[in-house]
Design an enzyme around this catalytic site. Structure first.
Site, PDB file in Angstrom:
ATOM      1  N   LEU A 147       0.807  -1.217   0.000  1.00  0.00           N
ATOM      2  CA  LEU A 147       0.000   0.000   0.000  1.00  0.00           C
ATOM      3  C   LEU A 147       0.845   1.273   0.000  1.00  0.00           C
ATOM      4  O   LEU A 147       0.426   2.298  -0.541  1.00  0.00           O
ATOM      5  CB  LEU A 147      -0.957  -0.002   1.200  1.00  0.00           C
ATOM      6  CG  LEU A 147      -2.384  -0.490   0.885  1.00  0.00           C
ATOM      7  CD1 LEU A 147      -3.093   0.430  -0.103  1.00  0.00           C
ATOM      8  CD2 LEU A 147      -2.423  -1.911   0.342  1.00  0.00           C
ATOM      9  N   CYS A 148       2.037   1.208   0.587  1.00  0.00           N
ATOM     10  CA  CYS A 148       2.916   2.387   0.600  1.00  0.00           C
ATOM     11  C   CYS A 148       3.289   2.781  -0.827  1.00  0.00           C
ATOM     12  O   CYS A 148       3.096   3.916  -1.250  1.00  0.00           O
ATOM     13  CB  CYS A 148       4.181   2.095   1.404  1.00  0.00           C
ATOM     14  SG  CYS A 148       3.863   1.906   3.166  1.00  0.00           S
ATOM     15  N   ASP A 149       3.829   1.816  -1.555  1.00  0.00           N
ATOM     16  CA  ASP A 149       4.258   2.042  -2.936  1.00  0.00           C
ATOM     17  C   ASP A 149       3.053   2.431  -3.805  1.00  0.00           C
ATOM     18  O   ASP A 149       3.115   3.338  -4.639  1.00  0.00           O
ATOM     19  CB  ASP A 149       4.892   0.747  -3.471  1.00  0.00           C
ATOM     20  CG  ASP A 149       6.044   1.000  -4.435  1.00  0.00           C
ATOM     21  OD1 ASP A 149       6.131   2.111  -4.980  1.00  0.00           O
ATOM     22  OD2 ASP A 149       6.842   0.065  -4.656  1.00  0.00           O
ATOM     23  N   TYR A 152       1.979   5.950  -3.060  1.00  0.00           N
ATOM     24  CA  TYR A 152       2.984   6.894  -3.561  1.00  0.00           C
ATOM     25  C   TYR A 152       2.855   7.064  -5.077  1.00  0.00           C
ATOM     26  O   TYR A 152       2.813   8.182  -5.588  1.00  0.00           O
ATOM     27  CB  TYR A 152       4.375   6.387  -3.182  1.00  0.00           C
ATOM     28  CG  TYR A 152       5.494   7.380  -3.370  1.00  0.00           C
ATOM     29  CD1 TYR A 152       5.262   8.758  -3.476  1.00  0.00           C
ATOM     30  CD2 TYR A 152       6.823   6.940  -3.427  1.00  0.00           C
ATOM     31  CE1 TYR A 152       6.313   9.653  -3.628  1.00  0.00           C
ATOM     32  CE2 TYR A 152       7.867   7.831  -3.577  1.00  0.00           C
ATOM     33  CZ  TYR A 152       7.611   9.181  -3.686  1.00  0.00           C
ATOM     34  OH  TYR A 152       8.653  10.058  -3.836  1.00  0.00           O
TER      35      TYR A 152
END
Length: 208
Positions: A147-149, A152
């Site tokens: 989810l971070c990538d 982003y």
């Protein structure tokens, strides 16, 4: 009189082994500190859900028209405050908090494989390191294909590169929420200054 800049900073909700998500705790501490009189700061907690990200992020960009959006996420492997240089479009196979992952395994069908931030993270790292905050800062080019990538990449696409991602370690490993918030504040202020200095310069956002 110069208009105030608008910055959105997000953290994530708990997931997996992170019953408390250091990113959201640190962002709430940052909200208490603020970013100075010249910057309007909006904070938001992002669900660890691919579909929610696709709805929430365009709404945040549209509602606030920010100069910069900074996403903060926790990494169990991180021991430093880690500045991510780019987001990736493909390879999303890990299930989210709703046991869902995109059928296409990608963020944006037909989108570029990788989008870079307009901010040179290495310059930010050097400047923050020299400020002597007692928090180690590093730079990475792999935000982890979760989810971070995904978040982003989505923001880099929506904001034409005017986004940043910062990974923080879990609380107490080794930094407190207050230390993380002070580091985030220093990082974001340096990012804004760099963006101001680079106004009018051409950036190549996509890997060729």
């Amino acid at each position: 009189m110069e208009q105030k800049k608008t910055v959105i900073v997000t953290g994530f909700e708990p997931f997996g082994e992170h019953a408390v998500n250091a990113s959201w705790v640190a962002v709430q501490e940052l909200e208490k500190l603020g970013l100075g009189h010249d910057v309007k700061l909006h904070v938001s907690e992002v669900p660890v859900e691919y579909q929610a990200v696709q709805t929430l992020l365009p709404a945040l960009w549209k509602q606030h028209l920010p100069q910069l959006v900074v996403h903060v996420g926790v990494s169990g492997m991180a021991t430093t405050v880690t500045l991510e240089q780019c987001g990736h479009n493909q390879g999303y196979m890990r299930l989210d908090n709703c046991s869902f992952c995109p059928e296409s395994r990608c963020c944006l069908e037909g989108g570029p494989d990788c989008i870079h931030s307009v901010i040179d993270m290495d310059t930010v790292r050097k400047r923050v390191d020299s400020a002597g905050l007692g928090v180690s800062v590093s730079v990475s080019k792999d935000a982890g294909r979760y989810l971070c990538d995904y978040t982003y990449y989505t923001s880099l696409f929506l904001g034409e590169g005017r986004s940043a991602f910062v990974h923080v370690p879990p609380l107490g490993k080794p930094y407190s929420a207050e230390q993380l918030a002070r580091a985030l504040r220093a990082v974001i202020l340096e990012m804004l200054e760099l963006m101001e200095n680079n106004k009018g310069k051409k950036h190549c956002l996509h890997d060729q």
